[in-house]
Write an enzyme that holds these catalytic residues in place. Structure first.
Site, mmCIF file in Angstrom:
data_model
loop_
_atom_site.group_PDB
_atom_site.id
_atom_site.type_symbol
_atom_site.label_atom_id
_atom_site.label_comp_id
_atom_site.label_asym_id
_atom_site.label_seq_id
_atom_site.Cartn_x
_atom_site.Cartn_y
_atom_site.Cartn_z
ATOM 1 N N SER A 135 12.180 5.595 15.601
ATOM 2 C CA SER A 135 10.945 5.051 16.407
ATOM 3 C C SER A 135 11.543 4.699 17.507
ATOM 4 O O SER A 135 12.019 3.539 17.894
ATOM 5 C CB SER A 135 10.191 3.828 15.476
ATOM 6 O OG SER A 135 9.531 4.386 14.333
ATOM 7 N N LEU A 136 11.177 5.332 18.821
ATOM 8 C CA LEU A 136 11.581 5.055 20.035
ATOM 9 C C LEU A 136 10.468 4.503 20.939
ATOM 10 O O LEU A 136 10.806 3.365 21.160
ATOM 11 C CB LEU A 136 11.841 6.205 20.708
ATOM 12 C CG LEU A 136 12.873 6.382 21.816
ATOM 13 C CD1 LEU A 136 14.251 6.109 21.301
ATOM 14 C CD2 LEU A 136 13.290 7.898 22.193
ATOM 15 N N HIS A 137 9.220 4.977 20.930
ATOM 16 C CA HIS A 137 8.184 4.302 21.544
ATOM 17 C C HIS A 137 8.266 3.818 23.079
ATOM 18 O O HIS A 137 7.261 3.332 23.516
ATOM 19 C CB HIS A 137 7.664 3.091 20.966
ATOM 20 C CG HIS A 137 7.588 3.359 19.463
ATOM 21 N ND1 HIS A 137 6.865 4.321 18.924
ATOM 22 C CD2 HIS A 137 7.803 2.382 18.207
ATOM 23 C CE1 HIS A 137 6.817 4.393 17.675
ATOM 24 N NE2 HIS A 137 7.346 3.073 17.302
ATOM 25 N N GLU A 148 10.641 -2.103 6.911
ATOM 26 C CA GLU A 148 11.540 -1.190 7.619
ATOM 27 C C GLU A 148 12.436 -0.697 6.552
ATOM 28 O O GLU A 148 13.217 -1.684 5.768
ATOM 29 C CB GLU A 148 12.358 -2.155 8.620
ATOM 30 C CG GLU A 148 13.593 -1.705 9.107
ATOM 31 C CD GLU A 148 13.564 -0.205 9.716
ATOM 32 O OE1 GLU A 148 12.588 0.328 10.161
ATOM 33 O OE2 GLU A 148 14.529 0.623 9.233
ATOM 34 N N GLU A 158 0.922 -1.013 -0.047
ATOM 35 C CA GLU A 158 -0.025 0.055 0.016
ATOM 36 C C GLU A 158 1.003 1.132 -0.011
ATOM 37 O O GLU A 158 2.017 1.267 0.518
ATOM 38 C CB GLU A 158 -1.187 -0.103 1.229
ATOM 39 C CG GLU A 158 -2.009 -1.179 0.966
ATOM 40 C CD GLU A 158 -2.977 -1.263 2.233
ATOM 41 O OE1 GLU A 158 -4.075 -1.425 1.999
ATOM 42 O OE2 GLU A 158 -2.632 -1.182 3.499
ATOM 43 N N CYS A 199 3.385 8.651 1.137
ATOM 44 C CA CYS A 199 3.922 7.785 2.057
ATOM 45 C C CYS A 199 4.409 6.459 1.473
ATOM 46 O O CYS A 199 3.305 5.571 0.821
ATOM 47 C CB CYS A 199 3.023 7.511 3.338
ATOM 48 S SG CYS A 199 3.713 6.320 4.571
ATOM 49 N N CYS A 220 -0.878 5.355 9.942
ATOM 50 C CA CYS A 220 0.418 4.777 10.658
ATOM 51 C C CYS A 220 0.101 3.557 11.421
ATOM 52 O O CYS A 220 -0.907 3.538 12.242
ATOM 53 C CB CYS A 220 1.079 5.721 11.667
ATOM 54 S SG CYS A 220 1.550 7.350 11.132
ATOM 55 N N CYS A 236 1.779 -2.941 15.434
ATOM 56 C CA CYS A 236 1.567 -2.548 13.922
ATOM 57 C C CYS A 236 1.108 -3.432 13.215
ATOM 58 O O CYS A 236 1.497 -4.757 13.127
ATOM 59 C CB CYS A 236 3.198 -2.259 13.556
ATOM 60 S SG CYS A 236 3.356 -1.783 11.764
ATOM 61 N N CYS A 267 6.816 -7.048 6.932
ATOM 62 C CA CYS A 267 7.890 -6.489 7.599
ATOM 63 C C CYS A 267 8.239 -7.493 8.668
ATOM 64 O O CYS A 267 7.574 -8.316 9.155
ATOM 65 C CB CYS A 267 7.464 -5.118 8.458
ATOM 66 S SG CYS A 267 8.790 -4.320 9.345
ATOM 67 N N CYS A 281 6.758 -5.343 15.434
ATOM 68 C CA CYS A 281 6.256 -4.480 16.240
ATOM 69 C C CYS A 281 5.015 -4.725 16.769
ATOM 70 O O CYS A 281 4.056 -4.886 15.920
ATOM 71 C CB CYS A 281 6.299 -3.077 15.909
ATOM 72 S SG CYS A 281 7.909 -2.195 15.485
HETATM 73 N N1 SAH Z 1 9.475 0.921 9.933
HETATM 74 C C1 SAH Z 1 9.474 2.325 10.173
HETATM 75 C C2 SAH Z 1 8.280 2.765 9.401
HETATM 76 C C3 SAH Z 1 7.038 2.461 10.133
HETATM 77 S S1 SAH Z 1 5.489 3.378 10.148
HETATM 78 C C4 SAH Z 1 9.824 2.273 11.516
HETATM 79 O O1 SAH Z 1 9.614 1.614 12.319
HETATM 80 O O2 SAH Z 1 9.876 3.638 11.913
HETATM 81 C C5 SAH Z 1 5.959 4.729 10.699
HETATM 82 C C6 SAH Z 1 5.490 5.127 12.133
HETATM 83 O O3 SAH Z 1 4.229 4.433 12.638
HETATM 84 C C7 SAH Z 1 6.631 4.158 13.249
HETATM 85 O O4 SAH Z 1 7.058 4.974 14.162
HETATM 86 C C8 SAH Z 1 5.754 3.038 13.569
HETATM 87 O O5 SAH Z 1 6.201 2.623 14.766
HETATM 88 C C9 SAH Z 1 4.374 3.819 13.934
HETATM 89 N N2 SAH Z 1 3.276 2.949 14.231
HETATM 90 C C10 SAH Z 1 3.283 1.486 13.688
HETATM 91 N N3 SAH Z 1 1.918 1.172 14.089
HETATM 92 C C11 SAH Z 1 1.412 2.101 14.656
HETATM 93 C C12 SAH Z 1 0.099 2.311 15.244
HETATM 94 N N4 SAH Z 1 -0.690 1.090 15.217
HETATM 95 N N5 SAH Z 1 -0.209 3.447 15.750
HETATM 96 C C13 SAH Z 1 0.443 4.330 15.654
HETATM 97 N N6 SAH Z 1 1.497 4.353 15.212
HETATM 98 C C14 SAH Z 1 2.152 3.066 14.626
#
Ligand code: SAH
Length: 369
Positions: free
Chosen positions: A228-230, A174, A92, A121, A347, A135, A128, A132
């Site tokens: 992406s830290l989280h 990724e 997508e 995007c 996202c 995700c 992937c 995560c």
């Molecule tokens: N692989 C890359 C791009 C991922 S998508 C990465 O990890 O950065 C872009 C952002 O959306 C990332 O920061 C990812 O962690 C975040 N993301 C993934 N799933 C999500 C969700 N369900 N809600 C909010 N953000 C999310």
């Protein structure tokens, strides 16, 4: 199978043409047709000799992945397409149009928020491998890397309709785990002989692979980097990103600082907010303590629902309170404006399951909210 023309870079194309006894400028002419005019056959390249056009079509493919479905949302300003990669695989890509409104943020490091822009995007992998837990793509598993041509095709699909000002590598996959595909696509997008986009209009978001971040630091590009830290601590981060393995938050902050020092581009740290998991005031303060005094930017992403997990999006007040803790510590923080949630284009919601694409087929435009 014939190689796709865009899987070569411009130098390689020039070298091939030179072998055929063609002048250098032919490569630029061809690139202009493909990137700027959206040509999908060599036949239309009328300023090339007919014999060369024939030879090119014998040696190279110029196909683009077929569109399986298109859906629109946000009053038509967000569009998601599903592209067919063959073998039952699909990816997508999402287009987001932003009004010239200074108060509207976006999934980008763009520093000119007052200008109208169109952000695409893109996905870099089918599925992937990072897994995560929040995700949808991560839950789908990994199929394969996309080729440079398949990544560029996502931008070209939209740039045929209107000028694309920004490209964010934040779709499925990724990007730094498909370094070669990603970097070749970026070169085609930003080369003055290619699509000629501003490097600053490109942002790569990574789960946090330190070696490839170091490599990207040395590319002499002015692209934005989001890490992406989280989580404010390594233990929670490993829970959310099971593949984070031995990469510590300290190592990521150092890689980010290095990127910033070398390129002069401010690094953004993405933080998906999951209610009761990583969004408490204590966690906000712990994060603030780690980032205090660093010239970084935090982009908070309230969790977007995906099927198959029991995570929740925090309410506005919790999001505001989390941000406030960061601001009070002098850490720059914004909340990402959400787009395309109702068509699962936001996202973390991108996921393809070709067997399940039937409900996507009709073009839907949601009513203005
Ligand atoms: N692989 C890359 C791009 C991922 S998508 C990465 O990890 O950065 C872009 C952002 O959306 C990332 O920061 C990812 O962690 C975040 N993301 C993934 N799933 C999500 C969700 N369900 N809600 C909010 N953000 C999310």
């Amino acid at each position: 199978m014939k190689p796709h023309l865009l899987d070569l870079n411009l130098d390689e194309l020039e070298a091939r043409l030179a072998e055929w006894g063609e002048p250098r400028y032919r490569a630029e002419q061809i690139a202009r047709w493909v990137l700027r005019e959206g040509a999908t056959t060599f036949e239309v390249m009328t300023n090339l000799p007919a014999a060369l056009r024939t030879r090119l079509s014998e040696e190279f493919a110029l196909t683009t992945p077929p569109i399986l479905a298109t859906r629109a949302a946000d009053d038509g300003s967000t569009t998601k397409v599903l592209l067919d990669l063959g073998n039952g695989e699909a990816i997508e890509a999402v287009r987001m149009d932003y009004d010239p409104d200074p108060s509207e943020g976006a999934a980008t490091n763009e520093e000119t928020p007052s200008a109208a822009r169109t952000t695409v995007c893109v996905s870099t992998q089918a599925g992937c491998a990072m897994a995560c837990i929040f995700c949808a793509t991560g839950q789908q598993g990994f199929t394969r890397n996309l080729t440079p041509a398949e990544i560029v095709a996502q931008v070209l699909h939209f740039s045929r309709e209107r000028r694309v000002t920004n490209v964010v590598f934040m779709g499925m996959g990724e990007p730094l785990a498909n370094y070669e595909g990603m970097i070749r696509a970026i070169r085609w997008l930003t080369d003055p002989r290619g699509l000629n986009m501003r490097q600053r209009g490109i942002t790569v978001s990574t789960v946090g692979l330190t070696r490839p971040i170091e490599r990207l630091t040395q590319e002499q590009l002015q692209i934005g980097l989001t890490i992406s830290l989280h989580a404010p601590d390594d233990e929670l981060r490993r829970h959310l990103i099971p593949t984070a393995g031995g990469v510590t938050i300290d190592a990521l902050l150092e890689a980010g600082a290095n990127y910033q020092r070398t390129t002069g581009r401010r690094v953004t740290y993405a933080y998906a907010l999951l209610e009761g998991v990583n969004d408490t005031p204590e966690q906000a303060r712990a994060l603030a303590a780690r980032l205090r005094g660093k010239p970084v930017h935090v982009n908070l992403i309230p969790y977007n629902p995906t099927a198959g997990d029991d995570l929740r999006r925090p309410g506005r007040d919790r999001v505001r309170a989390f941000r406030q803790e960061l601001l009070e510590a002098g850490v720059n923080a914004t909340v990402r404006i959400e787009r395309g949630v109702e068509i699962a284009a936001a996202c973390g919601q991108l996921r393809t399951d070709v067997a399940n694409t039937a409900p996507l087929a009709p073009l839907e435009v949601s009513a203005p909210s």
